[in-house]
Design an enzyme around this catalytic site. Structure first.
Site, PDB file in Angstrom:
ATOM      1  CG  HIS A 185       5.663  13.126   1.725  1.00  0.00           C
ATOM      2  ND1 HIS A 185       6.542  12.127   2.055  1.00  0.00           N
ATOM      3  CD2 HIS A 185       4.466  12.755   2.245  1.00  0.00           C
ATOM      4  CE1 HIS A 185       5.894  11.178   2.737  1.00  0.00           C
ATOM      5  NE2 HIS A 185       4.642  11.549   2.872  1.00  0.00           N
ATOM      6  CE  LYS A 196       4.280   9.435  -4.117  1.00  0.00           C
ATOM      7  NZ  LYS A 196       3.086   8.644  -4.321  1.00  0.00           N
ATOM      8  CE  LYS A 212       4.166   9.956   7.281  1.00  0.00           C
ATOM      9  NZ  LYS A 212       3.401  11.039   6.899  1.00  0.00           N
ATOM     10  CD  GLU A 235      -3.308  13.052   0.670  1.00  0.00           C
ATOM     11  OE1 GLU A 235      -3.238  11.836   0.564  1.00  0.00           O
ATOM     12  OE2 GLU A 235      -3.099  13.660   1.738  1.00  0.00           O
ATOM     13  CG  ASP A 282       4.845  -7.489  24.301  1.00  0.00           C
ATOM     14  OD1 ASP A 282       5.052  -6.330  23.893  1.00  0.00           O
ATOM     15  OD2 ASP A 282       4.462  -7.747  25.458  1.00  0.00           O
ATOM     16  CG  HIS A 309       5.509   7.204   0.380  1.00  0.00           C
ATOM     17  ND1 HIS A 309       5.013   7.976   1.396  1.00  0.00           N
ATOM     18  CD2 HIS A 309       4.633   7.348  -0.643  1.00  0.00           C
ATOM     19  CE1 HIS A 309       3.890   8.560   1.004  1.00  0.00           C
ATOM     20  NE2 HIS A 309       3.638   8.200  -0.240  1.00  0.00           N
TER      21      HIS A 309
HETATM   22  C1  BG6 Z   1       1.585   9.892   3.834  1.00  0.00           C
HETATM   23  C2  BG6 Z   1       0.662  10.684   4.735  1.00  0.00           C
HETATM   24  O1  BG6 Z   1       2.918  10.077   4.226  1.00  0.00           O
HETATM   25  O2  BG6 Z   1       1.422  10.293   2.490  1.00  0.00           O
HETATM   26  C3  BG6 Z   1      -0.775  10.542   4.278  1.00  0.00           C
HETATM   27  O3  BG6 Z   1       0.792  10.237   6.069  1.00  0.00           O
HETATM   28  C4  BG6 Z   1      -0.914  10.878   2.813  1.00  0.00           C
HETATM   29  O4  BG6 Z   1      -1.630  11.374   5.049  1.00  0.00           O
HETATM   30  C5  BG6 Z   1       0.108  10.104   1.985  1.00  0.00           C
HETATM   31  O5  BG6 Z   1      -2.226  10.530   2.407  1.00  0.00           O
HETATM   32  C6  BG6 Z   1       0.093  10.572   0.545  1.00  0.00           C
HETATM   33  O6  BG6 Z   1       0.884   9.714  -0.212  1.00  0.00           O
HETATM   34  P1  BG6 Z   1       0.595   9.488  -1.764  1.00  0.00           P
HETATM   35  O7  BG6 Z   1       1.689   8.564  -2.191  1.00  0.00           O
HETATM   36  O8  BG6 Z   1      -0.774   8.885  -1.855  1.00  0.00           O
HETATM   37  O9  BG6 Z   1       0.665  10.838  -2.401  1.00  0.00           O
END
Ligand code: BG6
Length: 485
Positions: free
Chosen positions: A236, A178, A144, A212, A89, A174
């Site tokens: 990103h 890639k 994040k 997306e 916790d 992230h």
């Molecule tokens: C995340 C967001 O950081 O990135 C999400 O919080 C989003 O909302 C995602 O869907 C997209 O990542 P990727 O790798 O699928 O393009």
């Protein structure tokens, strides 16, 4: 000399990210023999379970989220043997003492990966420090959201700094994990072709699209508080912009690359209140259809009305010598017609066309860097259509096509987190975001949000399955530019 960590400590180890990404990534690294042989992984979360319970939990996550071709029973069992579990916790300072006993000595190096709810950051960092889990051999990776504006991000970063110096703090974006994003560096700095035109003399404009098809995906609690500007652009998309716009770094290391990126981020022209109407567009999806399927609108999914934007388009400028007058158009959103991350660089037209008098028109060259779902670099050039040209010369735009999917078909495609977790364990900060970068990103984004507030900007409706509200088209059309479809 960097010390490779001999231990990994995972916070938020039963969360969505752990199940979908972290455990499958660590498994992938294990299966390929890339983790240090003796690396142990201690997982923690608030859920009360024993070690065997966690191993079953992890096995279920691997079974759901590891690609079928990468599953191997022997490797799974070897991976599960590395796992240990400790219930914690994070709001109870005493719990960290037990955790520290469980982890044991940090002399062989400890890498921590923190992906927890934002309100647990502070107590967790403090708990780690008090329990002696923040010493010299310990580095921390942070997922994040690290704040929701400049002020709160500074607050969190100060708390982190109190326990971990910047060189042991690894902030995750992230997108930087890639492969195709890293390929931007290879393309720009591994070839001599691009650099001479990579400036305001050679480039007309840049478009960055991250679209997306998904909607809320059960993340309403998080998403409705942030919206697409903070969810996608602040991190990103600005990182992609920085990689495209930065000066050539002198070396390939964390300091040199991040020094160049932060200069770009600090050169972003602030979009102040009087410019938000002409430089930004926000939208929110309504009911519509994606891939032929009827989908609900955002407010329906949320079950209440909301002013949160699920789409944003921005006209940005990098105010420096190289990019003077070159617009960078950014757009991102949920429930758009397709999943696509792409950077389009439109070059300037030739200065004089000799083909005009022969009835042919020219399209300026375009470089398309497709990051996902396909991975390719396409350079659109003019070519002559075969023929005897009795009725004039006919030219056509054709692609010079580098398909990274085909070219590197033999190389396994890895989850971005495989790369990032391995770099964290190895202690390589190059693909992590430095504090000054994050703060420059927030500063720019905060100004836009202030502008929206001052003008009471509310998202315009768009049907799910459309490319955002029509104002997003007008944003570029006003400059005589069309979004690359
Ligand atoms: C995340 C967001 O950081 O990135 C999400 O919080 C989003 O909302 C995602 O869907 C997209 O990542 P990727 O790798 O699928 O393009």
């Amino acid at each position: 000399m960097r010390q490779v960590a001999g231990k990994l400590l995972l916070f938020g180890a039963t969360g969505d990210l752990a199940q979908r990404m972290l455990l499958p990534s660590l498994y992938g690294l294990h299966a390929d023999g890339l983790l240090p042989e003796k690396l142990t992984i201690t997982a923690t979360s608030h859920l009360d379970m024993d070690e065997e319970g966690y191993r079953r939990f992890a096995a279920a996550a691997l079974s759901s989220f590891v690609a079928p071709g990468r599953k191997c029973a022997l490797a799974v069992s070897g991976f599960l043997d590395r796992l240990h579990y400790s219930t914690l916790d994070a709001t109870d300072p005493d719990g960290f003492g037990q955790l520290s006993e469980k982890v044991g000595s940090t002399d062989e190096g400890l890498a921590i990966f923190l992906s927890t709810a934002p309100w647990l950051f502070g107590p967790t960092i403090k708990g780690l420090k008090t329990a002696g889990l923040a010493g010299d051999g310990v580095r921390i990776g942070l997922e994040k959201p690290l704040g929701n504006d400049l002020a709160s991000s500074r607050e969190i970063n100060d708390i982190i700094l109190d326990a971990f110096p910047e060189d042991r703090t690894f902030r995750v974006d992230h997108y930087l994990g890639k492969e195709t994003v890293q390929n931007i560096l290879a393309l720009r700095f591994g070839n001599s072709l691009f650099e001479p035109v990579w400036n305001a003399q050679g480039i007309d404009h840049v478009q960055i699209t991250v679209s997306e098809t998904v909607g809320l995906e059960g993340r309403a609690g998080y998403y409705d508080k942030v919206g697409s500007l903070r969810d996608m652009v602040q991190n990103h998309m600005l990182q992609l912009l920085a990689l495209i716009a930065m000066e050539p770094p002198a070396r390939f290391n964390g300091a040199a690359i991040r020094d160049e990126k932060v200069k770009v981020l600090r050169s972003l022209r602030q979009i102040c209140a009087r410019d938000v109407a002409t430089h930004t567009v926000t939208g929110q999806y309504q009911p519509g259809a994606i891939d032929g399927e009827i989908v609900a609108g955002y407010a329906q999914e949320l079950d209440c009305p909301s002013d949160t934007e699920t789409f944003v388009a921005i006209k940005a400028h990098v105010d420096n010598w190289r990019w003077r007058g070159v617009p960078f158009y950014l757009r991102t959103g949920k429930r758009l017609p397709e999943r696509r991350s792409e950077i389009v660089v439109r070059l300037k037209p030739v200065s004089h066309s000799i083909f005009e008098e022969r009835g042919a028109s020219l399209c300026p060259n375009t470089l398309v860097i497709r990051l996902q779902p396909q991975e390719y670099v396409r350079f659109l050039v003019m070519a002559k259509q075969p023929g005897l040209d009795r009725e004039g010369v006919r030219l056509q735009e054709v692609p010079l096509n580098l398909s990274l999917d085909d070219q590197f078909a033999q190389s396994p495609r890895r989850i971005a987190y495989e790369r990032l977790l391995l770099d964290l364990i190895d202690g390589d900060p190059t693909l992590f975001v430095r504090r000054d970068e994050i703060e420059a990103q927030w500063e720019w984004v905060d100004a836009i949000r202030e502008g929206w507030k001052a003008h009471d900007v509310r998202p315009k409706p768009y049907a799910a399955g459309a490319w955002g509200p029509s104002a997003a088209i007008a944003l570029t059309e006003r400059d005589g530019i069309t979004w690359h479809e």
